[in-house]
Design a protein around this motif. Sequence first.
Motif, PDB file in Angstrom:
ATOM      1  N   HIS A 106      32.759  39.914  46.474  1.00 15.92           N
ATOM      2  CA  HIS A 106      33.596  39.980  45.276  1.00 15.92           C
ATOM      3  C   HIS A 106      34.570  41.144  45.410  1.00 15.92           C
ATOM      4  CE1 HIS A 106      34.622  39.087  41.126  1.00 15.92           C
ATOM      5  NE2 HIS A 106      34.652  40.379  40.883  1.00 15.92           N
ATOM      6  N   ARG A 107      34.022  42.235  45.889  1.00 15.22           N
ATOM      7  CA  ARG A 107      34.867  43.424  46.091  1.00 15.22           C
ATOM      8  C   ARG A 107      35.889  43.173  47.192  1.00 15.22           C
ATOM      9  NH1 ARG A 107      32.813  49.449  45.513  1.00 15.22           N
ATOM     10  NH2 ARG A 107      33.203  48.777  43.395  1.00 15.22           N
ATOM     11  N   VAL A 165      39.991  43.274  46.758  1.00 15.19           N
ATOM     12  CA  VAL A 165      40.916  44.138  47.496  1.00 15.19           C
ATOM     13  C   VAL A 165      41.927  43.288  48.272  1.00 15.19           C
ATOM     14  CG1 VAL A 165      41.082  45.843  49.353  1.00 15.19           C
ATOM     15  CG2 VAL A 165      39.264  46.032  47.647  1.00 15.19           C
ATOM     16  N   THR A 187      44.496  42.023  46.021  1.00 17.23           N
ATOM     17  CA  THR A 187      45.408  43.103  45.647  1.00 17.23           C
ATOM     18  C   THR A 187      46.470  43.282  46.731  1.00 17.23           C
ATOM     19  OG1 THR A 187      43.633  44.168  44.423  1.00 17.23           O
ATOM     20  CG2 THR A 187      45.546  45.522  44.953  1.00 17.23           C
ATOM     21  N   THR A 190      49.309  40.922  46.396  1.00 19.01           N
ATOM     22  CA  THR A 190      50.382  41.164  45.427  1.00 19.01           C
ATOM     23  C   THR A 190      51.667  41.609  46.137  1.00 19.01           C
ATOM     24  OG1 THR A 190      49.759  43.471  45.045  1.00 19.01           O
ATOM     25  CG2 THR A 190      48.782  41.810  43.579  1.00 19.01           C
ATOM     26  N   GLY A 205      33.669  36.092  39.261  1.00 20.87           N
ATOM     27  CA  GLY A 205      34.074  36.843  38.071  1.00 20.87           C
ATOM     28  C   GLY A 205      33.479  36.216  36.819  1.00 20.87           C
ATOM     29  N   LYS A 248      36.986  43.317  31.763  1.00 19.78           N
ATOM     30  CA  LYS A 248      36.442  42.038  31.264  1.00 19.78           C
ATOM     31  C   LYS A 248      37.528  41.224  30.573  1.00 19.78           C
ATOM     32  CE  LYS A 248      32.917  43.667  32.757  1.00 19.78           C
ATOM     33  NZ  LYS A 248      32.332  43.235  34.020  1.00 19.78           N
ATOM     34  N   ALA A 304      39.919  39.860  33.010  1.00 21.88           N
ATOM     35  CA  ALA A 304      39.267  38.812  33.810  1.00 21.88           C
ATOM     36  C   ALA A 304      39.286  37.486  33.059  1.00 21.88           C
ATOM     37  CB  ALA A 304      37.838  39.211  34.157  1.00 21.88           C
ATOM     38  N   LEU A 308      42.711  36.052  33.116  1.00 21.99           N
ATOM     39  CA  LEU A 308      43.167  35.636  34.440  1.00 21.99           C
ATOM     40  C   LEU A 308      42.668  34.251  34.836  1.00 21.99           C
ATOM     41  CD1 LEU A 308      42.977  38.924  36.533  1.00 21.99           C
ATOM     42  CD2 LEU A 308      44.997  37.510  36.150  1.00 21.99           C
ATOM     43  N   CYS A 345      45.549  32.216  36.470  1.00 23.87           N
ATOM     44  CA  CYS A 345      45.529  32.014  37.922  1.00 23.87           C
ATOM     45  C   CYS A 345      45.498  30.528  38.261  1.00 23.87           C
ATOM     46  CB  CYS A 345      44.330  32.726  38.557  1.00 23.87           C
ATOM     47  SG  CYS A 345      44.571  34.506  38.638  1.00 23.87           S
ATOM     48  N   ALA A 363      44.038  44.619  38.713  1.00 25.55           N
ATOM     49  CA  ALA A 363      43.933  45.174  40.067  1.00 25.55           C
ATOM     50  C   ALA A 363      43.966  46.709  40.023  1.00 25.55           C
ATOM     51  CB  ALA A 363      45.067  44.642  40.943  1.00 25.55           C
TER      52      ALA A 363
HETATM   53  C1  HEM Z   1      41.029  34.623  38.683  1.00 28.94           C
HETATM   54  C2  HEM Z   1      40.607  35.366  37.783  1.00 28.94           C
HETATM   55  C3  HEM Z   1      39.845  36.636  38.016  1.00 28.94           C
HETATM   56  C4  HEM Z   1      38.642  36.914  37.448  1.00 28.94           C
HETATM   57  C5  HEM Z   1      37.835  35.998  36.497  1.00 28.94           C
HETATM   58  C6  HEM Z   1      38.261  38.232  37.886  1.00 28.94           C
HETATM   59  C7  HEM Z   1      37.111  38.880  37.497  1.00 28.94           C
HETATM   60  C8  HEM Z   1      36.730  40.133  37.862  1.00 28.94           C
HETATM   61  C9  HEM Z   1      35.618  40.871  37.316  1.00 28.94           C
HETATM   62  C10 HEM Z   1      34.656  40.376  36.232  1.00 28.94           C
HETATM   63  C11 HEM Z   1      35.578  42.070  37.939  1.00 28.94           C
HETATM   64  C12 HEM Z   1      34.589  43.201  37.681  1.00 28.94           C
HETATM   65  C13 HEM Z   1      33.427  43.114  38.583  1.00 28.94           C
HETATM   66  C14 HEM Z   1      32.404  44.149  38.214  1.00 28.94           C
HETATM   67  O1  HEM Z   1      32.116  44.313  37.013  1.00 28.94           O
HETATM   68  O2  HEM Z   1      31.883  44.795  39.141  1.00 28.94           O
HETATM   69  C15 HEM Z   1      36.664  42.103  38.904  1.00 28.94           C
HETATM   70  C16 HEM Z   1      36.937  43.138  39.763  1.00 28.94           C
HETATM   71  C17 HEM Z   1      38.075  43.234  40.544  1.00 28.94           C
HETATM   72  N1  HEM Z   1      39.106  42.312  40.620  1.00 28.94           N
HETATM   73 FE1  HEM Z   1      39.166  40.544  39.685  1.00 28.94          FE
HETATM   74  N2  HEM Z   1      39.218  38.747  38.729  1.00 28.94           N
HETATM   75  C18 HEM Z   1      40.205  37.796  38.830  1.00 28.94           C
HETATM   76  C19 HEM Z   1      41.370  37.889  39.591  1.00 28.94           C
HETATM   77  C20 HEM Z   1      41.722  38.993  40.353  1.00 28.94           C
HETATM   78  C21 HEM Z   1      42.963  39.130  41.089  1.00 28.94           C
HETATM   79  C22 HEM Z   1      44.069  38.074  41.130  1.00 28.94           C
HETATM   80  C23 HEM Z   1      42.922  40.357  41.708  1.00 28.94           C
HETATM   81  C24 HEM Z   1      43.924  41.029  42.591  1.00 28.94           C
HETATM   82  C25 HEM Z   1      45.203  40.966  42.460  1.00 28.94           C
HETATM   83  C26 HEM Z   1      41.662  40.989  41.376  1.00 28.94           C
HETATM   84  C27 HEM Z   1      41.246  42.218  41.816  1.00 28.94           C
HETATM   85  C28 HEM Z   1      40.061  42.818  41.491  1.00 28.94           C
HETATM   86  C29 HEM Z   1      39.611  44.087  41.999  1.00 28.94           C
HETATM   87  C30 HEM Z   1      40.340  44.978  42.998  1.00 28.94           C
HETATM   88  C31 HEM Z   1      38.354  44.337  41.411  1.00 28.94           C
HETATM   89  C32 HEM Z   1      37.436  45.545  41.658  1.00 28.94           C
HETATM   90  C33 HEM Z   1      36.359  45.128  42.621  1.00 28.94           C
HETATM   91  C34 HEM Z   1      35.115  45.963  42.557  1.00 28.94           C
HETATM   92  O3  HEM Z   1      34.989  46.859  41.716  1.00 28.94           O
HETATM   93  O4  HEM Z   1      34.214  45.687  43.353  1.00 28.94           O
HETATM   94  N3  HEM Z   1      40.963  40.137  40.542  1.00 28.94           N
HETATM   95  N4  HEM Z   1      37.365  40.911  38.824  1.00 28.94           N
END
Ligand code: HEM
Lengths: 130, 125
Positions: free
Chosen positions: A27-28, A32, A35, A38, A85, B27, B30, B33, B37, B79
Amino acid sequence: MASGNRPLSPHVQVYRPQITSVLSILHRATGVFLTIGTLFLTWWLVSGLYGPEAFDTAQGFLGSWFGHLMLWGFTFSLFYHLGNGVRHLLWDFGWGFELPQLRQSGMVMVGFAVVLTLITLISAYASAGG
Amino acid sequence: MEMRSSLGRARGLGTANEGVHHWWAQKVTAIALVPLCIWFVFAVISLMGADLDTFEAWISVFGNALLMILLVLVLFYHAYIGMQVVIEDYLQGAARTAVMIATKFALFTLGVSCVIAVLWLGAWG
Ligand code: HEM
């Protein structure tokens, strides 16, 4: 204690990989990777400001074999990250946070990401005629 | 082991101060998105190989410009806070500060560029 000496988060290599931990680190990784994606999103949108040739160059790169490879990677990463997510959000609502359910929803989610990626690729190639 | 810095203790800051705000924002973004998305994937497929005229015609439609800007704002914010957590987990000291600042400058600049591009091409393209 000076904040500079605080312990960092556990390093992944000291643990035996398990499905839960592998899916979590992915997931992480996908976050990244998306990102980084982008940069390409911005290039694509901004190239239009520099005129038709610049836009064609960006579209041409994205349409090249390497561009396609990259877009497949972003597509899978997006669906994986999206699926996982949603799992995160469900856990926040207190749902499915038991080990057997975690494993099960993890497998379902990976299947979901693979299937949606394939559907996207097929519709993309079908609508573009190859 | 005491995990808080002297400054953090003096200010009474625990993880539940700024941390809870970021957690919540992660949250909310998310949730937003998920539909954005999915829409974006459809949009990209329909625009594959398009020339600039076609793209400008598409982005001049109010609904497309609106969704595109919403997507860009929410995505870059998500992000931005996501990368902050990742950097905090793996780096510390000067490296953490440097990478953090560089990442945030970069994401902010990219996000603003995207919004300008959408508005510009949509309105004057
Ligand atoms: C499609 C819809 C998306 C959903 C539902 C979603 C959901 C999430 C959630 C719930 C988290 C938090 C995870 C946690 O609590 O540890 C997260 C972390 C993150 N997301 Fe998303 N995300 C989405 C799209 C994206 C996109 C498009 C990007 C980048 C441009 C992105 C980049 C990140 C990053 C960098 C993190 C941090 C990762 C980490 O802490 O391990 N996400 N996402």
